[in-house]
Design a protein around this motif. Structure first.
Motif, PDB file in Angstrom:
ATOM      1  N   LYS A  34      41.713  47.800  42.004  1.00 18.67           N
ATOM      2  CA  LYS A  34      41.255  48.816  41.121  1.00 18.67           C
ATOM      3  C   LYS A  34      41.122  48.750  39.634  1.00 18.67           C
ATOM      4  O   LYS A  34      40.762  49.667  39.111  1.00 18.67           O
ATOM      5  N   ASN A  35      41.783  47.526  39.279  1.00 16.54           N
ATOM      6  CA  ASN A  35      41.582  47.248  37.905  1.00 16.54           C
ATOM      7  C   ASN A  35      41.670  45.522  37.415  1.00 16.54           C
ATOM      8  O   ASN A  35      41.828  45.122  38.557  1.00 16.54           O
ATOM      9  N   LEU A  36      41.649  45.366  36.414  1.00 18.68           N
ATOM     10  CA  LEU A  36      41.533  43.814  36.310  1.00 18.68           C
ATOM     11  C   LEU A  36      42.788  43.045  36.403  1.00 18.68           C
ATOM     12  O   LEU A  36      42.771  41.935  36.698  1.00 18.68           O
ATOM     13  N   GLU A  37      43.999  44.035  36.218  1.00 19.08           N
ATOM     14  CA  GLU A  37      45.255  43.276  36.459  1.00 19.08           C
ATOM     15  C   GLU A  37      45.307  42.982  37.912  1.00 19.08           C
ATOM     16  O   GLU A  37      45.860  41.792  38.372  1.00 19.08           O
ATOM     17  N   GLU A  38      44.953  43.785  38.979  1.00 20.77           N
ATOM     18  CA  GLU A  38      44.883  43.492  40.407  1.00 20.77           C
ATOM     19  C   GLU A  38      44.023  42.379  40.559  1.00 20.77           C
ATOM     20  O   GLU A  38      44.193  41.497  41.468  1.00 20.77           O
ATOM     21  N   LEU A  39      42.785  42.176  39.897  1.00 21.14           N
ATOM     22  CA  LEU A  39      41.875  41.355  40.008  1.00 21.14           C
ATOM     23  C   LEU A  39      42.796  39.996  39.618  1.00 21.14           C
ATOM     24  O   LEU A  39      42.446  38.957  40.523  1.00 21.14           O
ATOM     25  N   LEU A  58      33.070  50.567  44.738  1.00 24.19           N
ATOM     26  CA  LEU A  58      33.190  51.924  45.030  1.00 24.19           C
ATOM     27  C   LEU A  58      32.716  53.033  44.004  1.00 24.19           C
ATOM     28  O   LEU A  58      32.703  52.532  42.695  1.00 24.19           O
ATOM     29  N   GLU A  59      32.736  54.287  44.381  1.00 16.98           N
ATOM     30  CA  GLU A  59      32.515  55.228  43.531  1.00 16.98           C
ATOM     31  C   GLU A  59      33.329  55.228  42.396  1.00 16.98           C
ATOM     32  O   GLU A  59      32.835  55.917  41.267  1.00 16.98           O
ATOM     33  N   ASP A  60      34.641  55.059  42.578  1.00 14.51           N
ATOM     34  CA  ASP A  60      35.490  55.191  41.417  1.00 14.51           C
ATOM     35  C   ASP A  60      35.747  53.819  40.453  1.00 14.51           C
ATOM     36  O   ASP A  60      36.535  53.829  39.849  1.00 14.51           O
ATOM     37  N   ASP A  61      34.743  53.102  40.751  1.00 13.01           N
ATOM     38  CA  ASP A  61      34.667  51.749  39.973  1.00 13.01           C
ATOM     39  C   ASP A  61      35.625  50.653  40.757  1.00 13.01           C
ATOM     40  O   ASP A  61      35.797  49.513  40.046  1.00 13.01           O
ATOM     41  N   SER A  62      36.254  51.073  41.669  1.00 11.19           N
ATOM     42  CA  SER A  62      37.173  49.824  42.197  1.00 11.19           C
ATOM     43  C   SER A  62      36.240  49.080  42.886  1.00 11.19           C
ATOM     44  O   SER A  62      35.230  49.544  43.200  1.00 11.19           O
ATOM     45  N   ARG A  63      36.749  47.984  43.642  1.00 15.19           N
ATOM     46  CA  ARG A  63      36.104  46.937  44.369  1.00 15.19           C
ATOM     47  C   ARG A  63      36.683  46.780  45.579  1.00 15.19           C
ATOM     48  O   ARG A  63      37.821  46.768  45.590  1.00 15.19           O
ATOM     49  N   ILE A  64      35.876  46.626  46.858  1.00 18.33           N
ATOM     50  CA  ILE A  64      36.275  45.933  47.997  1.00 18.33           C
ATOM     51  C   ILE A  64      36.241  44.591  47.876  1.00 18.33           C
ATOM     52  O   ILE A  64      34.917  44.192  47.790  1.00 18.33           O
ATOM     53  N   PHE A  65      37.024  43.587  48.274  1.00 19.12           N
ATOM     54  CA  PHE A  65      36.743  42.285  48.102  1.00 19.12           C
ATOM     55  C   PHE A  65      36.976  42.026  49.722  1.00 19.12           C
ATOM     56  O   PHE A  65      38.139  42.291  50.378  1.00 19.12           O
ATOM     57  N   GLU A  66      36.068  41.482  50.532  1.00 22.03           N
ATOM     58  CA  GLU A  66      35.831  41.118  51.774  1.00 22.03           C
ATOM     59  C   GLU A  66      35.998  39.455  51.833  1.00 22.03           C
ATOM     60  O   GLU A  66      35.122  38.921  51.346  1.00 22.03           O
ATOM     61  N   ILE A  67      37.077  38.965  52.156  1.00 20.79           N
ATOM     62  CA  ILE A  67      37.357  37.247  52.147  1.00 20.79           C
ATOM     63  C   ILE A  67      37.460  36.884  53.457  1.00 20.79           C
ATOM     64  O   ILE A  67      38.209  37.465  54.273  1.00 20.79           O
ATOM     65  N   ASN A  68      36.394  35.944  53.705  1.00 25.91           N
ATOM     66  CA  ASN A  68      36.388  35.340  55.143  1.00 25.91           C
ATOM     67  C   ASN A  68      36.531  33.616  54.750  1.00 25.91           C
ATOM     68  O   ASN A  68      35.936  33.124  53.998  1.00 25.91           O
TER      69      ASN A  68
END
Length: 131
Positions: free
Chosen positions: A7-12, A120-130
């Motif tokens: 949801k934000n740069l801290e989570e990233l 996503l619409e709220d500017d958060s991101r989904i990271f799919e990691i394989n």
């Protein structure tokens, strides 16, 4: 496959710290996502968490930037404007990060990690990691 919502740069930053802890310098990370999804931002956070002290920039126009971490070299490649590139000389010599990969990467002696970033619409991101 692991799916993580950021949801934000801290989570990233927390995500990239976790990923950085497991990197040995013999991996290839393939970053996929639309323009502006955060591929270079992800790379900047990851490299900072690997101990890279220099300014980390997008290799869009240079095609490849090379960095030194305390433990191994890092090759950051952007294939947006490139159809093919020979990375065989780089494999086994450090961490390779490829934005916009256009070919299947196989490596018998290293780990290939595929990360797809979706906005996503709220500017958060989904990271799919394989892995």
């Amino acid at each position: 496959m692991e799916r993580i919502i950021i949801k934000n740069l801290e989570e990233l930053d927390k995500l990239t710290k976790e990923i950085a802890k497991n990197l040995k310098g013999n991996e290839i990370i393939l970053l996929e996502g639309d323009l502006g999804a955060g591929k270079t931002t992800f790379t900047k956070h990851l490299l900072k968490n690997l101990g890279v002290d220099e300014d980390i920039t997008s290799p869009t126009f240079t095609v490849m930037n090379q960095y030194e971490s305390p433990n191994f070299d890092i090759y950051h490649i952007d294939m947006f404007r490139v159809n093919d590139i020979d990375i065989s000389d780089l494999i086994g010599n450090g961490l390779i990060i490829i934005e916009w990969p256009k070919f299947e990467v196989r490596c018998d002696d290293c780990k290939v990690i595929k990360i797809k970033i979706e906005t996503l619409e709220d500017d958060s991101r989904i990271f799919e990691i394989n892995q």
